[in-house]
Enzyme design. Sequence first.
Site, PDB file in Angstrom:
ATOM      1  N   GLY A 170       0.771  -1.238   0.000  1.00  0.00           N
ATOM      2  CA  GLY A 170       0.000   0.000   0.000  1.00  0.00           C
ATOM      3  C   GLY A 170       0.803   1.290   0.000  1.00  0.00           C
ATOM      4  CG  ASN A 208       1.453   3.168  -5.820  1.00  0.00           C
ATOM      5  OD1 ASN A 208       1.807   4.178  -6.432  1.00  0.00           O
ATOM      6  ND2 ASN A 208       2.048   2.001  -5.963  1.00  0.00           N
ATOM      7  CG  ASN A 212      -3.642  -0.757 -12.950  1.00  0.00           C
ATOM      8  OD1 ASN A 212      -3.487  -1.027 -11.758  1.00  0.00           O
ATOM      9  ND2 ASN A 212      -2.922  -1.323 -13.900  1.00  0.00           N
ATOM     10  CG  HIS A 227       1.965  -1.553 -15.930  1.00  0.00           C
ATOM     11  ND1 HIS A 227       1.758  -2.844 -15.495  1.00  0.00           N
ATOM     12  CD2 HIS A 227       3.026  -1.602 -16.774  1.00  0.00           C
ATOM     13  CE1 HIS A 227       2.647  -3.638 -16.067  1.00  0.00           C
ATOM     14  NE2 HIS A 227       3.433  -2.903 -16.842  1.00  0.00           N
ATOM     15  CG  ASP A 246      -1.138  -3.716 -17.960  1.00  0.00           C
ATOM     16  OD1 ASP A 246      -1.748  -3.324 -16.958  1.00  0.00           O
ATOM     17  OD2 ASP A 246      -0.252  -4.595 -17.918  1.00  0.00           O
TER      18      ASP A 246
HETATM   19  C1  GRF Z   1       3.404  -1.207  -7.505  1.00  0.00           C
HETATM   20  O1  GRF Z   1       4.653  -1.405  -8.120  1.00  0.00           O
HETATM   21  C2  GRF Z   1       2.358  -1.091  -8.560  1.00  0.00           C
HETATM   22  O2  GRF Z   1       2.779  -0.437  -9.711  1.00  0.00           O
HETATM   23  C3  GRF Z   1       2.081  -2.519  -8.865  1.00  0.00           C
HETATM   24  O3  GRF Z   1       2.149  -3.163  -7.597  1.00  0.00           O
HETATM   25  C4  GRF Z   1       2.986  -2.423  -6.720  1.00  0.00           C
HETATM   26  C5  GRF Z   1       2.182  -2.094  -5.502  1.00  0.00           C
HETATM   27  O4  GRF Z   1       2.862  -1.505  -4.481  1.00  0.00           O
HETATM   28  N1  GRF Z   1       0.869  -2.682  -9.613  1.00  0.00           N
HETATM   29  P1  GRF Z   1       2.092  -0.905  -3.208  1.00  0.00           P
HETATM   30  O5  GRF Z   1       1.156  -1.964  -2.649  1.00  0.00           O
HETATM   31  O6  GRF Z   1       1.367   0.334  -3.623  1.00  0.00           O
HETATM   32  O7  GRF Z   1       3.199  -0.615  -2.229  1.00  0.00           O
END
Ligand code: GRF
Length: 208
Positions: free
Chosen positions: A12, A14, A108, A110, A151
């Site tokens: 988490g 992000n 999303n 990526h 994607d």
């Molecule tokens: C990130 O690299 C995102 O791009 C990918 O999964 C990872 C998730 O990281 N889809 P987090 O859970 O947000 O730390």
Amino acid sequence: MLRVGVMVSGGGTNLQAIIDSINNGTITNASIEVVVSNNYNAYALERAKNNGIEAVCVSPKDYEERAMYNDELIKTLDSYNLDLIVLAGCMVVLPKELIEKYKNRIINIHPALIPSFCGKGYYGLHVHEKVLERGVKLTGATVHFVDEGTDTGPIILQKAVEVRYGDTPEILQKRVMEEAEWKIMPQAINLIANGKILIENSFVRILD
Ligand code: GRF
């Protein structure tokens, strides 16, 4: 106020970047109504709770059939009247019905520059392994709308990140997150929350 639901599966970071951006005013006109995980152990659920955000787990493991899980997931998300669903490290294959219902309302992140290093099998560390195997000098991250493909939806924002000699997949993943993911995901949400995005066929136009 844009009502946002964030779907997660893991750490988490992000999600944390989005929460921080709302708190420090980088994202305006948006609030996170719920964080939904498919995994009970996702640390992202703790991050949500620590910030007073509702955290829910809907796990496919609790249902005998995928269709039952799909129904429950859609029911849960629907109950929050969301304007936008953000996939922030969400490892679940979304039900087709959800994608149709929330057309142009799911985004999303990526961890590569689409259309390179994306599609089936390109998730998590694998993406960075493939980038290093190929020896490209630039990678990055992409925020895009979600359609029925993997994607393939309209691209909102991209940011390039340098690949350096001696990088491991882990080192590169960290740099892509810090320099790209944690920046462009909040930026994309802020643009959507402030009506700055128009989808024209497969092109996303960003208004000044
Ligand atoms: C990130 O690299 C995102 O791009 C990918 O999964 C990872 C998730 O990281 N889809 P987090 O859970 O947000 O730390």
